[in-house]
Design an enzyme around this catalytic site. Structure first.
Site, PDB file in Angstrom:
ATOM      1  N   CYS A   2       0.875  -1.177   0.000  1.00  0.00           N
ATOM      2  CA  CYS A   2       0.000   0.000   0.000  1.00  0.00           C
ATOM      3  C   CYS A   2       0.908   1.221   0.000  1.00  0.00           C
ATOM      4  O   CYS A   2       2.121   1.104   0.109  1.00  0.00           O
ATOM      5  CB  CYS A   2      -0.853   0.042   1.259  1.00  0.00           C
ATOM      6  SG  CYS A   2      -1.844  -1.441   1.488  1.00  0.00           S
ATOM      7  N   ARG A  28       1.216   1.711  -6.004  1.00  0.00           N
ATOM      8  CA  ARG A  28       1.382   0.711  -4.941  1.00  0.00           C
ATOM      9  C   ARG A  28       0.049   0.061  -4.546  1.00  0.00           C
ATOM     10  O   ARG A  28       0.021  -0.857  -3.730  1.00  0.00           O
ATOM     11  CB  ARG A  28       1.986   1.372  -3.692  1.00  0.00           C
ATOM     12  CG  ARG A  28       3.330   2.023  -3.935  1.00  0.00           C
ATOM     13  CD  ARG A  28       3.834   2.682  -2.685  1.00  0.00           C
ATOM     14  NE  ARG A  28       4.097   1.707  -1.645  1.00  0.00           N
ATOM     15  CZ  ARG A  28       5.216   1.031  -1.503  1.00  0.00           C
ATOM     16  NH1 ARG A  28       6.215   1.232  -2.347  1.00  0.00           N
ATOM     17  NH2 ARG A  28       5.375   0.163  -0.526  1.00  0.00           N
ATOM     18  N   TRP A  75      -3.756  -1.574  -1.215  1.00  0.00           N
ATOM     19  CA  TRP A  75      -3.681  -2.809  -2.011  1.00  0.00           C
ATOM     20  C   TRP A  75      -4.145  -3.897  -1.060  1.00  0.00           C
ATOM     21  O   TRP A  75      -3.421  -4.289  -0.139  1.00  0.00           O
ATOM     22  CB  TRP A  75      -2.239  -3.041  -2.455  1.00  0.00           C
ATOM     23  CG  TRP A  75      -2.047  -4.283  -3.266  1.00  0.00           C
ATOM     24  CD1 TRP A  75      -1.598  -5.491  -2.841  1.00  0.00           C
ATOM     25  CD2 TRP A  75      -2.266  -4.428  -4.670  1.00  0.00           C
ATOM     26  NE1 TRP A  75      -1.537  -6.375  -3.875  1.00  0.00           N
ATOM     27  CE2 TRP A  75      -1.939  -5.757  -5.007  1.00  0.00           C
ATOM     28  CE3 TRP A  75      -2.725  -3.564  -5.669  1.00  0.00           C
ATOM     29  CZ2 TRP A  75      -2.043  -6.238  -6.306  1.00  0.00           C
ATOM     30  CZ3 TRP A  75      -2.822  -4.058  -6.952  1.00  0.00           C
ATOM     31  CH2 TRP A  75      -2.484  -5.369  -7.265  1.00  0.00           C
ATOM     32  N   ASN A 101       1.183   0.153   5.974  1.00  0.00           N
ATOM     33  CA  ASN A 101       1.526  -0.666   4.813  1.00  0.00           C
ATOM     34  C   ASN A 101       2.302  -1.866   5.329  1.00  0.00           C
ATOM     35  O   ASN A 101       3.321  -1.690   6.005  1.00  0.00           O
ATOM     36  CB  ASN A 101       2.386   0.150   3.840  1.00  0.00           C
ATOM     37  CG  ASN A 101       3.061  -0.724   2.795  1.00  0.00           C
ATOM     38  OD1 ASN A 101       2.488  -1.720   2.368  1.00  0.00           O
ATOM     39  ND2 ASN A 101       4.256  -0.361   2.398  1.00  0.00           N
ATOM     40  N   GLY A 102       1.829  -3.067   5.027  1.00  0.00           N
ATOM     41  CA  GLY A 102       2.530  -4.270   5.486  1.00  0.00           C
ATOM     42  C   GLY A 102       1.524  -5.312   5.912  1.00  0.00           C
ATOM     43  O   GLY A 102       0.330  -5.209   5.603  1.00  0.00           O
ATOM     44  N   GLU A 481       9.639 -20.710 -18.712  1.00  0.00           N
ATOM     45  CA  GLU A 481       9.478 -19.326 -18.253  1.00  0.00           C
ATOM     46  C   GLU A 481      10.631 -18.457 -18.770  1.00  0.00           C
ATOM     47  O   GLU A 481      10.420 -17.329 -19.224  1.00  0.00           O
ATOM     48  CB  GLU A 481       9.397 -19.302 -16.712  1.00  0.00           C
ATOM     49  CG  GLU A 481       9.284 -17.937 -16.087  1.00  0.00           C
ATOM     50  CD  GLU A 481       8.105 -17.096 -16.561  1.00  0.00           C
ATOM     51  OE1 GLU A 481       7.208 -17.607 -17.256  1.00  0.00           O
ATOM     52  OE2 GLU A 481       8.104 -15.882 -16.256  1.00  0.00           O
ATOM     53  N   LYS A 485      10.241 -15.161 -21.307  1.00  0.00           N
ATOM     54  CA  LYS A 485      10.771 -13.826 -20.974  1.00  0.00           C
ATOM     55  C   LYS A 485      11.614 -13.293 -22.135  1.00  0.00           C
ATOM     56  O   LYS A 485      11.489 -12.145 -22.546  1.00  0.00           O
ATOM     57  CB  LYS A 485      11.645 -13.850 -19.705  1.00  0.00           C
ATOM     58  CG  LYS A 485      10.963 -14.098 -18.402  1.00  0.00           C
ATOM     59  CD  LYS A 485      10.123 -12.947 -17.896  1.00  0.00           C
ATOM     60  CE  LYS A 485       8.717 -13.037 -18.392  1.00  0.00           C
ATOM     61  NZ  LYS A 485       7.753 -13.757 -17.651  1.00  0.00           N
ATOM     62  N   GLU A 488       9.402 -12.392 -25.176  1.00  0.00           N
ATOM     63  CA  GLU A 488       8.446 -11.277 -25.110  1.00  0.00           C
ATOM     64  C   GLU A 488       9.118  -9.920 -24.984  1.00  0.00           C
ATOM     65  O   GLU A 488       8.596  -8.934 -25.473  1.00  0.00           O
ATOM     66  CB  GLU A 488       7.388 -11.489 -24.024  1.00  0.00           C
ATOM     67  CG  GLU A 488       7.851 -11.373 -22.604  1.00  0.00           C
ATOM     68  CD  GLU A 488       6.696 -11.534 -21.609  1.00  0.00           C
ATOM     69  OE1 GLU A 488       5.574 -11.119 -21.889  1.00  0.00           O
ATOM     70  OE2 GLU A 488       6.953 -12.098 -20.534  1.00  0.00           O
ATOM     71  N   HIS A 504      14.425 -36.071 -29.932  1.00  0.00           N
ATOM     72  CA  HIS A 504      13.223 -36.473 -30.680  1.00  0.00           C
ATOM     73  C   HIS A 504      12.858 -35.442 -31.749  1.00  0.00           C
ATOM     74  O   HIS A 504      11.743 -35.431 -32.240  1.00  0.00           O
ATOM     75  CB  HIS A 504      12.052 -36.700 -29.726  1.00  0.00           C
ATOM     76  CG  HIS A 504      12.330 -37.784 -28.725  1.00  0.00           C
ATOM     77  ND1 HIS A 504      12.370 -39.112 -29.058  1.00  0.00           N
ATOM     78  CD2 HIS A 504      12.657 -37.712 -27.408  1.00  0.00           C
ATOM     79  CE1 HIS A 504      12.679 -39.830 -27.984  1.00  0.00           C
ATOM     80  NE2 HIS A 504      12.861 -38.995 -26.971  1.00  0.00           N
ATOM     81  N   LYS A 604      -0.475  -5.786 -20.255  1.00  0.00           N
ATOM     82  CA  LYS A 604      -0.236  -6.398 -18.949  1.00  0.00           C
ATOM     83  C   LYS A 604      -1.349  -7.377 -18.597  1.00  0.00           C
ATOM     84  O   LYS A 604      -1.103  -8.433 -18.030  1.00  0.00           O
ATOM     85  CB  LYS A 604      -0.129  -5.293 -17.883  1.00  0.00           C
ATOM     86  CG  LYS A 604       0.171  -5.806 -16.495  1.00  0.00           C
ATOM     87  CD  LYS A 604       1.576  -6.401 -16.407  1.00  0.00           C
ATOM     88  CE  LYS A 604       1.859  -7.064 -15.081  1.00  0.00           C
ATOM     89  NZ  LYS A 604       2.975  -8.026 -15.185  1.00  0.00           N
TER      90      LYS A 604
HETATM   91  O1  M6R Z   1      -2.577 -11.910 -14.926  1.00  0.00           O
HETATM   92  P1  M6R Z   1      -2.273 -13.301 -15.366  1.00  0.00           P
HETATM   93  O2  M6R Z   1      -1.318 -14.010 -14.458  1.00  0.00           O
HETATM   94  O3  M6R Z   1      -3.499 -14.111 -15.599  1.00  0.00           O
HETATM   95  O4  M6R Z   1      -1.550 -13.136 -16.777  1.00  0.00           O
HETATM   96  C1  M6R Z   1      -1.222 -14.237 -17.551  1.00  0.00           C
HETATM   97  C2  M6R Z   1      -0.384 -13.873 -18.740  1.00  0.00           C
HETATM   98  O5  M6R Z   1      -1.062 -12.984 -19.573  1.00  0.00           O
HETATM   99  C3  M6R Z   1       0.955 -13.256 -18.330  1.00  0.00           C
HETATM  100  O6  M6R Z   1       1.672 -14.103 -17.486  1.00  0.00           O
HETATM  101  C4  M6R Z   1       1.812 -12.945 -19.559  1.00  0.00           C
HETATM  102  O7  M6R Z   1       2.166 -14.139 -20.191  1.00  0.00           O
HETATM  103  C5  M6R Z   1       3.049 -12.133 -19.207  1.00  0.00           C
HETATM  104  N1  M6R Z   1       3.309 -11.180 -20.234  1.00  0.00           N
HETATM  105  C6  M6R Z   1       4.266 -12.981 -19.036  1.00  0.00           C
HETATM  106  O8  M6R Z   1       5.400 -12.243 -18.754  1.00  0.00           O
END
Ligand code: M6R
Length: 609
Positions: A2, A28, A75, A101-102, A481, A485, A488, A504, A604
């Site tokens: 927060c 925040r 938050w 906050n915490g 993962e 990263k 993207e 394979h 996002k």
């Molecule tokens: O908010 P969510 O965790 O549901 O989002 C899922 C994906 O859209 C999200 O993880 C996306 O793949 C990111 N850009 C990964 O870095």
């Protein structure tokens, strides 16, 4: 996470300034907002749920009178994002106001004690115990000053806090304290300011005094006194001049949100370890009873689910299906039943594919459980039980702290279920729980000691047109993962798969200089992984490995390596092992002149199917 802000002014009204400053802290949290001021011996308070602008339109946050005040932007963690749970919180008599906050870990015990002593609570928050505890301390010690009472009360708090207190009992002071949540002071000729973060007061003053963990501050219009909580020692500190631009300040001086969020993982991981036992128990009970368990998510959250499927299987002997949410209905829609449980994992709690899987499962009467960062999101509303990952807002489009926080929560759930089912020995359980507690420090060490090395690796391989990310077992989730990263934010096509799959098909892509990144915790598949590395090496691949310290066998056969502290249990390894991969993607993006915070074509939160 927060935001708190407070001020004592010589001239001018506090509330418009608090309002303006809270807006700079809205990153925040923005579930609710509240301000309380002191004027002529009375508290004036306004608060409501919703974003600051919306609440301001409704109640006008600027017309509270007085030169002293504190405010909060929330938050939600404990208690839904409702007006009743908004800060500031008051004691029974409405004489003491607190913003915080915490997370107060022992709030349930304190609440019971205070209720037994006649205190009445109105909210579901952990914070509300603080004003009542101060009130109770003053009741028992009428000779105490407000500062004495706050000082005494905070010694009983366990958990994290940055808090500020005002009271009509001493209307010329703000008392604050800090433990593990940020708190800074600002000063200029017109007064003193306190805030969760420097940007909140940067337009007013660039002179800042940092408050350290375990410190307590008494602010009056004449000055501020800082004390160490452990031994009451007075701490002398002079203001520092902050030469950040406002934009740098929001990112705490980091050039991008992504690196800020990578670096804050030790603290977000500490927060995940503060999840209430009650929620872990409840969710693990539902998982225990289910006939089949689907772990449903997208992107990074899906990778966390994939890793979790190994955790549940190895620790609790519970088979689960990790499923891409976009495929759930097609793949499993017909087989879901009243006996099925869906654990939907989503940072935002608003991802359309995840929510549509939930709807499909609901129509077939399945039980819906949620893991999300956003309390109050759609996922929390449609879940039978939900649990918060407690990592604070994530601004960078690339999910970083999301992955590690989700994994920490999922590991705790797997451990809880294992205990319920009696599947692993007490020694093993104790060892895993201890190691989980150490993970935040381990991640801190990795960032401190390996970031520069990763930066050099990014420079060296910035020519690469394609990358492979390989791991075995739970590390295949880490590989997926890492690859996501890099794709993207650095726009480098990269392919991840379990290392055993390379022969394979994918190995045909290998030619001299092709970078292949291996994730190599020292687990049961270590020997086989060495064979997989040799297969790639024999065909001219450049080997980058993420290894445990002193893993000489893999060091010898790698072109480049990054070291992770020894002794991390396999089941927890994705948390520390992913960190160098996040850094690699970040530095690769910089090498290519890209802004990692705003990758093209992405949002996002993906609210379309
Ligand atoms: O908010 P969510 O965790 O549901 O989002 C899922 C994906 O859209 C999200 O993880 C996306 O793949 C990111 N850009 C990964 O870095």
């Amino acid at each position: 996470m927060c935001g708190i802000f407070g001020c004592i002014l010589k001239e001018g009204a506090a509330s418009p300034l608090i309002h303006e400053s809270l807006k700079k802290l809205e990153y925040r949290g923005y579930d609710s907002v509240g301000i309380v001021t002191l004027n002529n011996g009375e508290l004036q308070l306004k608060k409501d749920q919703g974003k600051i602008d919306d609440v301001h339109r409704l109640v006008n946050l600027d017309d509270l009178e007085g030169k002293i005040g504190i405010g909060h932007t929330r938050w939600a963690t404990h208690g839904a994002p409702l007006k009743i749970n908004s800060h500031p919180h008051l004691d029974c008599e409405g004489k003491i106001a607190v913003v915080h906050n915490g997370i107060i870990e022992n709030y349930s015990e304190l609440k019971i004690e205070l209720e037994n002593n006649g205190h009445t609570f109105v909210s579901k928050t952990d914070t509300e115990v603080i004003p009542h505890l101060i009130e109770y301390t003053l009741f028992k010690n009428p000779q105490y000053s407000l500062a004495d009472a706050v000082f005494e009360a905070i010694k009983r708090l366990e958990g994290s806090y940055a808090l500020a207190v005002i009271s009509i009992l001493e209307p010329d002071k703000i008392i604050c304290a800090r433990n593990e949540s940020p708190l800074v002071l600002g000063v200029n000729e017109n007064g003193y300011y306190l805030a969760s973060d420097i940007p909140a007061f940067l337009p007013i003053t660039n002179q800042a005094i940092i408050v350290n963990d375990g410190e307590f501050v008494i602010i009056s219009s004449k000055g501020c006194e800082i004390k160490r909580i452990s031994d009451s020692a007075i701490m002398k500190r002079t203001p520092k001049i902050i030469d950040w631009t406002p934009e740098m300040a929001v990112k705490k001086g980091y050039p991008h949100f992504m690196i800020k969020e990578i670096i804050e993982q030790p603290s977000t991981l500490r927060n995940t370890l503060r999840i209430q036992d009650h929620y872990l128990d409840l969710i693990s009970t539902f998982l225990d009873r289910a006939k089949d368990v689907f772990l449903v998510a997208c992107g990074t959250s899906y990778h966390a689910c994939l890793a979790a499927s190994y955790m549940f299987s190895k620790l609790a002997f519970l088979p689960t299906y990790p499923v891409y949410a976009s495929e759930f209905t097609e793949q499993h829609g017909k087989s879901v039943s009243i006996d099925s449980t869906i654990l939907a994992v989503s940072q935002s709690g608003e991802t359309a594919d995840t929510l549509s899987s939930v709807t499909c499962a609901q129509q077939r009467a399945a039980t819906i459980l949620g893991l999300t960062n956003v309390i109050g999101s759609t996922l929390t509303r449609v879940s039978r039980v939900y649990i918060g990952q407690q990592s604070g807002p994530e601004i960078g489009v690339a999910a970083t702290k999301t992955f590690t926080s989700e994994l920490s929560v999922l590991a705790q759930l797997a451990l809880r279920l294992s205990k319920k089912r009696g599947k692993i020995s007490q020694d093993e359980m104790d060892n895993l729980s201890e190691k989980l507690e150490e993970i935040p420090n381990i991640v801190e060490q990795i960032i401190r000691t390996q970031a520069e090395k990763v930066k050099q690796i990014a420079k060296k391989y910035s020519y690469a047109k394609t990358f492979f990310f390989l791991g075995r077992g739970i590390s295949s989730a880490t590989a997926y993962e890492g690859s996501l990263k890099l794709m993207e934010i650095a726009y480098i096509p990269s392919i991840a798969f379990p290392a055993g799959e390379s022969k394979h098909g994918p190995i045909s892509l290998i030619e001299p200089g092709f970078p292949v990144l291996f994730i190599c915790p020292k687990d049961g598949s270590h020997k086989t992984l060495i064979s997989n590395i040799m297969e790639m090496k024999a065909r001219g691949a450049s080997i980058i490995s993420i290894i445990e310290e002193e893993d000489d066998a893999i060091k010898k056969i790698s072109d480049d390596y990054v070291e992770i502290p020894k002794g991390i249990p396999e089941i927890l390894s994705p948390i520390p092992f992913v960190v160098p991969l996040q850094l690699l993607a970040y530095y690769m993006a910089l090498e290519k002149g890209l802004n990692p915070d705003t990758p093209r074509n992405l949002a996002k939160c993906v609210t379309v199917k």
